[in-house]
Design an enzyme around this catalytic site. Structure first.
Site, PDB file in Angstrom:
ATOM      1  N   HIS A 151      29.937 -60.932  -5.938  1.00 35.13           N
ATOM      2  CA  HIS A 151      30.834 -61.654  -5.016  1.00 35.13           C
ATOM      3  C   HIS A 151      31.911 -62.392  -5.802  1.00 35.13           C
ATOM      4  O   HIS A 151      31.670 -62.854  -6.916  1.00 35.13           O
ATOM      5  CB  HIS A 151      30.064 -62.591  -4.085  1.00 35.13           C
ATOM      6  N   ASP A 194      33.829 -64.948  -4.368  1.00 34.28           N
ATOM      7  CA  ASP A 194      34.031 -66.342  -3.943  1.00 34.28           C
ATOM      8  C   ASP A 194      33.124 -67.246  -4.773  1.00 34.28           C
ATOM      9  O   ASP A 194      32.167 -66.778  -5.405  1.00 34.28           O
ATOM     10  CB  ASP A 194      33.715 -66.504  -2.448  1.00 34.28           C
ATOM     11  N   GLU A 200      29.904 -65.055  -0.140  1.00 33.30           N
ATOM     12  CA  GLU A 200      28.470 -65.179  -0.400  1.00 33.30           C
ATOM     13  C   GLU A 200      28.043 -66.636  -0.418  1.00 33.30           C
ATOM     14  O   GLU A 200      27.026 -67.017   0.142  1.00 33.30           O
ATOM     15  CB  GLU A 200      28.104 -64.505  -1.722  1.00 33.30           C
ATOM     16  N   GLU A 201      28.844 -67.462  -1.086  1.00 38.13           N
ATOM     17  CA  GLU A 201      28.464 -68.882  -1.207  1.00 38.13           C
ATOM     18  C   GLU A 201      28.576 -69.598   0.137  1.00 38.13           C
ATOM     19  O   GLU A 201      28.024 -70.671   0.314  1.00 38.13           O
ATOM     20  CB  GLU A 201      29.354 -69.581  -2.246  1.00 38.13           C
ATOM     21  N   ASP A 232      28.622 -67.405 -11.832  1.00 36.59           N
ATOM     22  CA  ASP A 232      28.267 -67.050 -10.447  1.00 36.59           C
ATOM     23  C   ASP A 232      29.524 -66.927  -9.607  1.00 36.59           C
ATOM     24  O   ASP A 232      30.014 -67.919  -9.099  1.00 36.59           O
ATOM     25  CB  ASP A 232      27.330 -68.140  -9.908  1.00 36.59           C
ATOM     26  N   HIS A 280      26.614 -73.443  -9.313  1.00 34.64           N
ATOM     27  CA  HIS A 280      26.728 -74.398  -8.195  1.00 34.64           C
ATOM     28  C   HIS A 280      26.911 -75.843  -8.672  1.00 34.64           C
ATOM     29  O   HIS A 280      27.140 -76.730  -7.859  1.00 34.64           O
ATOM     30  CB  HIS A 280      25.518 -74.363  -7.235  1.00 34.64           C
TER      31      HIS A 280
HETATM   32 ZN   LIG Z   1      26.094 -65.935  -6.547  1.00 40.35          ZN
END
Ligand SMILES: [Zn+2]
Length: 467
Positions: free
Chosen positions: A101, A103, A169-170, A134, A434
């Protein structure tokens, strides 16, 4: 006389040669603040999709590359732009679907970042920046592995490839299932690689074979019709904060383990993982003890956990001597792999209703489920992936569980029940996805690209369905 070099050796060389461009392209992607959350500029997500599409087109491998979105069921909105690319298999070779992903998570408190979140910065062998791990590194691992295979085998590249780089996704993958449904023919594959997970450590690769599910909801606790002075009625009527604190405390036993009947746990072996490593990786200082019983990894991989992730209550600066009539909290339950998230939610909700103190009124809203996942490790693709990871990293891979969730994997299984799913990734335990100071270990990135290129090479050399 020159001995002809093997295809694997050619792929190795090409993957090494592909690294500098992959890092530069990753840096360019990190510069785009592609946050798909409400309240952030969706034009940045589109810009990021366009940048990814340009990289994918640049491989010259695909019959079709486009940016697409899908409806969000139950709303009149559409999801964020994804990149979808397809290339048909030739000469009876299988088709592989590569997922990542583009985003990213919001940055949180920017003052906690040691370098600006959207300024890719290399320090001590790591690339720092939001999305550096990520999952923009997942995107670039796919692109770089494809480039390496193209450069190494040229016209002999017969593998079918579908590439799906999601843009939300996030933010909960709200149009994911619809997207799969709308583009099922383009996305159908024998093997699906989901590059959005982690490794055992920066040098030891892992195949993720189980994921916990997640059930999240908002709970409002109401005890009074209106607020009143705590000196007037305090001690005679329950305020909502008191009821909430007493109620929430029933969710755990004295060891900190979840104490809710009906939440399942899974019985499975886990590798050795010391308390010292836990302290280091989780930031648990001396003097504060870990929670729960049993081996550490079975607590994280195979048992449920409950976390209160938010609370709406009077803030400290606004505190007055008042009895609060209502309090809202967000409760996030991690669900053991194998149990349906909806069933886990019912168990937690029933527990809360049964333990509501003083007859407090409870209301449940914004309930959100994501099912866990158990990989079938018996297929040929898992064997091929283990071999490629061992060759790419120079270290045997470990089967791992993950305490987090990738809820859309359940959607992949529903739409493509025959596909073999491989969950891999470029993160290591220090990636801080994150969180502030997210980063990518550059050795992991290098090894991940090589491993994926070797996997593509081995599938490209394999006849469809045969050996
Ligand atoms: Zn991810």
């Amino acid at each position: 006389m020159n001995t002809p070099i093997s295809r694997q050796d050619a792929v190795r060389q090409a993957a090494t040669d592909a690294l500098p461009a992959a890092l530069a392209d990753l840096g360019d992607l990190v510069r785009i603040p592609s946050i798909a959350f409400p309240g952030f500029d969706p034009a940045e997500v589109r810009r990021s999709a366009e940048a990814v599409a340009a990289l994918v087109r640049g491989t010259d491998l695909f019959d079709d590359v486009r940016i697409a979105d899908a409806a969000i069921p139950g709303t009149d909105e559409r999801g964020m732009p994804a990149v979808l690319a397809t290339r048909a298999a030739r000469n009876g070779r299988p088709t592989i679907l590569l997922y990542a992903h583009h985003d990213v998570q919001p940055v949180g408190d920017e003052s906690l970042w040691e370098s600006p979140p959207f300024e890719p910065t290399v320090r001590d062998g790591r690339l720092y920046g939001r999305g550096a791990a990520d999952d923009k590194a997942g995107v670039m691992a796919h692109v770089a592995a494809l480039r390496a295979l193209r450069d190494a085998v040229g016209d002999d590249f017969d593998l079918g490839v579908a590439l799906f780089i999601e843009g939300e996704e996030e933010a909960g993958s709200r149009s994911f299932a619809q997207f799969l449904h709308d583009h099922a023919d383009a996305l159908r594959a024998d093997v699906i690689v989901v590059a959005d997970s982690g490794n055992w450590d920066a040098r030891t690769p892992a195949l993720t074979v189980s994921l916990r599910g997640n059930a999240r909801f908002t709970l409002r606790v109401r005890t009074l019709a209106h607020a009143s002075h705590s000196g007037m009625f305090g001690g005679a009527v329950p305020d909502a904060m008191m009821a909430t604190v007493k109620l929430l405390a029933t969710l755990w036993d004295d060891t900190g383990a979840v104490a809710v009947a009906g939440l399942a746990q899974r019985d499975a072996e886990t590798p050795e993982y010391t308390e010292e490593t836990l302290r280091d990786e989780a930031g648990l200082p001396a003097g504060v003890s870990p929670i729960g019983g049993d081996s550490i990894l079975s607590r994280i991989w195979n048992k449920p956990s409950i976390t209160v992730t938010g609370i709406d209550a009077p803030s400290v600066v606004n505190a007055s001597n008042t009895l609060s009539p209502e309090i809202s909290v967000v409760i996030s339950t991690r669900v053991a792999p194998g149990q349906a998230a909806s069933e886990a939610y019912e168990a937690v909700a029933a527990h809360l209703r049964a333990h509501a103190p003083f007859g407090a009124d409870l209301e449940f809203t914004d309930v959100d489920f994501g099912d866990g996942f158990l990989v079938d490790t018996s297929g040929w693709a898992v064997a091929a992936a283990r071999e490629a990871l061992a060759a790419g990293y120079g270290v045997e891979p470990v089967d791992i569980g993950v305490g987090g969730s990738i809820p859309f994997i359940a959607d992949l299984v529903t739409e493509f029940p025959a596909a073999q799913i491989l969950v891999t990734g470029v993160e290591d335990p220090h990636a801080r996805a994150h969180s502030p100071n997210e980063s990518l270990h550059l050795d992991t990135f290098r090894h991940a690209i090589l491993a994926e290129a070797l996997l593509l090479e081995s599938l490209d050399a394999r006849s469809h369905g045969g050996a």
